[in-house]
Design a protein around this motif. Sequence first.
Motif, short mmCIF file in Angstrom:
data_model
loop_
_atom_site.label_atom_id
_atom_site.label_comp_id
_atom_site.label_asym_id
_atom_site.label_seq_id
_atom_site.Cartn_x
_atom_site.Cartn_y
_atom_site.Cartn_z
N GLY A 76 40.01 58.90 55.52
CA GLY A 76 40.28 57.59 54.95
C GLY A 76 41.00 56.65 55.88
O GLY A 76 41.34 55.52 55.49
N THR A 77 41.21 57.06 57.13
CA THR A 77 41.96 56.22 58.07
C THR A 77 41.21 54.91 58.33
O THR A 77 40.03 54.90 58.66
CB THR A 77 42.15 56.96 59.41
N GLY A 78 41.92 53.81 58.13
CA GLY A 78 41.36 52.49 58.40
C GLY A 78 40.46 51.95 57.32
O GLY A 78 39.96 50.82 57.43
N VAL A 79 40.21 52.72 56.27
CA VAL A 79 39.31 52.26 55.21
C VAL A 79 40.01 51.20 54.37
O VAL A 79 41.14 51.38 53.94
CB VAL A 79 38.86 53.45 54.33
N ASP A 80 39.31 50.10 54.16
CA ASP A 80 39.86 48.98 53.39
C ASP A 80 39.16 48.93 52.03
O ASP A 80 38.03 48.46 51.91
CB ASP A 80 39.62 47.67 54.14
N PRO A 81 39.83 49.42 50.97
CA PRO A 81 39.19 49.45 49.64
C PRO A 81 38.83 48.07 49.12
O PRO A 81 37.95 47.93 48.27
CB PRO A 81 40.25 50.11 48.76
N SER A 82 39.50 47.03 49.64
CA SER A 82 39.24 45.67 49.13
C SER A 82 38.05 45.02 49.82
O SER A 82 37.60 43.95 49.40
CB SER A 82 40.49 44.80 49.34
N ALA A 83 37.53 45.65 50.89
CA ALA A 83 36.41 45.06 51.62
C ALA A 83 35.13 45.20 50.81
O ALA A 83 35.02 46.05 49.92
CB ALA A 83 36.26 45.73 52.98
N ASP A 84 34.16 44.37 51.14
CA ASP A 84 32.84 44.46 50.50
C ASP A 84 32.28 45.87 50.72
O ASP A 84 32.34 46.40 51.83
CB ASP A 84 31.91 43.42 51.14
N PRO A 85 31.73 46.51 49.69
CA PRO A 85 31.23 47.88 49.84
C PRO A 85 30.18 48.04 50.94
O PRO A 85 30.01 49.14 51.48
CB PRO A 85 30.62 48.18 48.46
N SER A 86 29.49 46.95 51.28
CA SER A 86 28.49 47.03 52.35
C SER A 86 29.13 46.96 53.75
O SER A 86 28.48 47.26 54.75
CB SER A 86 27.47 45.90 52.22
N ASP A 87 30.41 46.58 53.79
CA ASP A 87 31.13 46.48 55.05
C ASP A 87 31.54 47.88 55.50
O ASP A 87 32.07 48.67 54.70
CB ASP A 87 32.35 45.58 54.87
N VAL A 88 31.33 48.20 56.77
CA VAL A 88 31.73 49.49 57.31
C VAL A 88 33.21 49.75 57.06
O VAL A 88 33.63 50.90 56.85
CB VAL A 88 31.42 49.56 58.83
N ALA A 89 34.00 48.70 57.07
CA ALA A 89 35.45 48.86 56.88
C ALA A 89 35.78 49.47 55.54
O ALA A 89 36.85 50.07 55.35
CB ALA A 89 36.14 47.50 57.02
#
Length: 615
Positions: A557-570
């Motif tokens: 989960g390192t660096g994962v941004d839950p608020s980003a668009d689900p299609s975004d790699v982030a």
Amino acid sequence: MCGIVGYIGTRQAPGICLAGLRRLEYRGYDSAGIAVVNDGALDVRKVVGKLDNMEELLKSEPLIGSVGIGHTRWATHGKPSVENSHPHLSTDGKIAVVHNGIIENYQELREQLTAEGYVFKSQTDTEVMAHLVQKHYQGDLRKAVCDAVGDLQGAFAFGVICADDPDKLVAVRRFSPLVVGIGEGENYIASDMGAIRQETDKVYVIDDDEVALLTADGIELTDLNLNPIQRDVFVIPWPADAAEKGGHKHFMHKEIHEQPDAIRNCLAGRLSSADALVKLEGLNMTAEEIKGLHKVVFTACGTAYHAGLVGRFLMEKLARIPSEADLAAELRSRDPVVLDNTLCVVISQSGETADTLVALRDMKAKGARVVSVLNVVDSSIARESDGVVYIQAGPEIGVASTKAFTLQIFTMMLMALHFAEVRGEADPELLKAMKTDMLRAPELVQTLLDREDDIRAIAEKHAARPNSLYLGRGVNLPSAMEGALKLKEISYIHAEGYSAGEMKHGPIALVEPNLFTVAVAVEGEVLEKMIGNIMEIKARSGPVVAVATDGDTQIVGTGVDPSADPSDVAAQPNDMIWVPPTHELVSPVTVAVPLQLLAYHIADIRGEHIDQPRN
């Protein structure tokens, strides 16, 4: 480099030569050719491309003859073409020559021979040899070959046949590898033992400026002045089927899966328990000589250089000897200062790597002691070294090195441990912990192989991406560099191996959704820093494949941004390649295997010629 074979006996030579060339195709595959003596004349077939083309040509235009030579080419002089393919013929069409190496003075010889009326039909350096043999030929093929070699400068292994001397095959070498196979009523030549292992397990290993005269009934070895040479017969230590695929789709895949057994072979007689001292046969160094070392220089090319970087790290870390690692092709250029009591560790799978051999000679000339780490027994580098430690990997046919690399770094570990034990510089508990995990390495690698399906799933996800970045730190920086080399070599995806600490100094500009990053983030002292690098990549929407230790709960989960668009790699979890827990200084072994599998499966999914990469 190229591959040469030859046969003389009572059977048909073309099939034997073609089978031998199949096992030499890793040495070159842009063109091929076979020549035989038939009914007092030479008959030749040549093709551009791989040996499948030669096989098809021989079906439609068969060759007949019990004396023949063959060649598979990797172009050095002249583009791949039928005209530039070997064997090359003399102007009178009676001499045929195959060659592995480079003739350095071919241009002046070509001009001289042209002025004398000899007609050249190719752009190659090799053709001068065919004309020189004709020039010197007066009824004795061996003497003509010896006289011709006297005019040459450079590196070569030649096989020569003559229409007017149909019961002889002559071979000679300088710097390029050559073996002579011993049969019953038949004999062989080849660039390496694997090419003729199906036919015989007994060979002579030919040395520089030695000549072999083969007939169906015997072999005579001489120097260039025709003085007889006595040579012990070498028995090839591996079975005939070792150079076959054994049910695997590619040699590379087979060789990746051979690594557990290869590591056991490397350990045998060297490390028996975590409490035992490391023993290295062939090192030829006393305890006093090891204690007196002032510097160690590792030198090699390509994959072997990456193993040398691991060696440099471990030698300083454990044995506390100042160490350097140089690309062999660059070592000579900088004219290195060689201190008293300098050891040069030369690493090569084949023992014939030209730049590495030159580096060896330069370092010896400067007074360094040379110990080589090799796979092939009795090779040129082995014969010129003060000591040799064999990695015991067995034959490696795939062009992209896998098991040889793993065994090279494993041997680097054994050497660094041995030096540390002799010098008394390292914490005994650290050495014991490393040895404990090294003894477990065959089982650890088998565990990794059992997870192959998971790695292929990751490969399917990223195989279409055009670019990649491999990041590592500390002892696993070379792992990242080697992983990138493997990927670019067989899949043609652009890949760069970098120190993760250098990300901010340029490479981070490359990060975007179509570039995937492989981050080596196993348990150890650099793990937290690697986690920081992964966060930087994810923040820029870069896909991450993390190599992490079983049980790690942070990195997925390192660096994962839950608020980003689900299609975004982030917003997406990192892809995980899990490796069993092991000491960080042993982890290059467990990291190497999954990175080899990742490169293999990406290339396979893309439909590439894995065992024979382009160019």
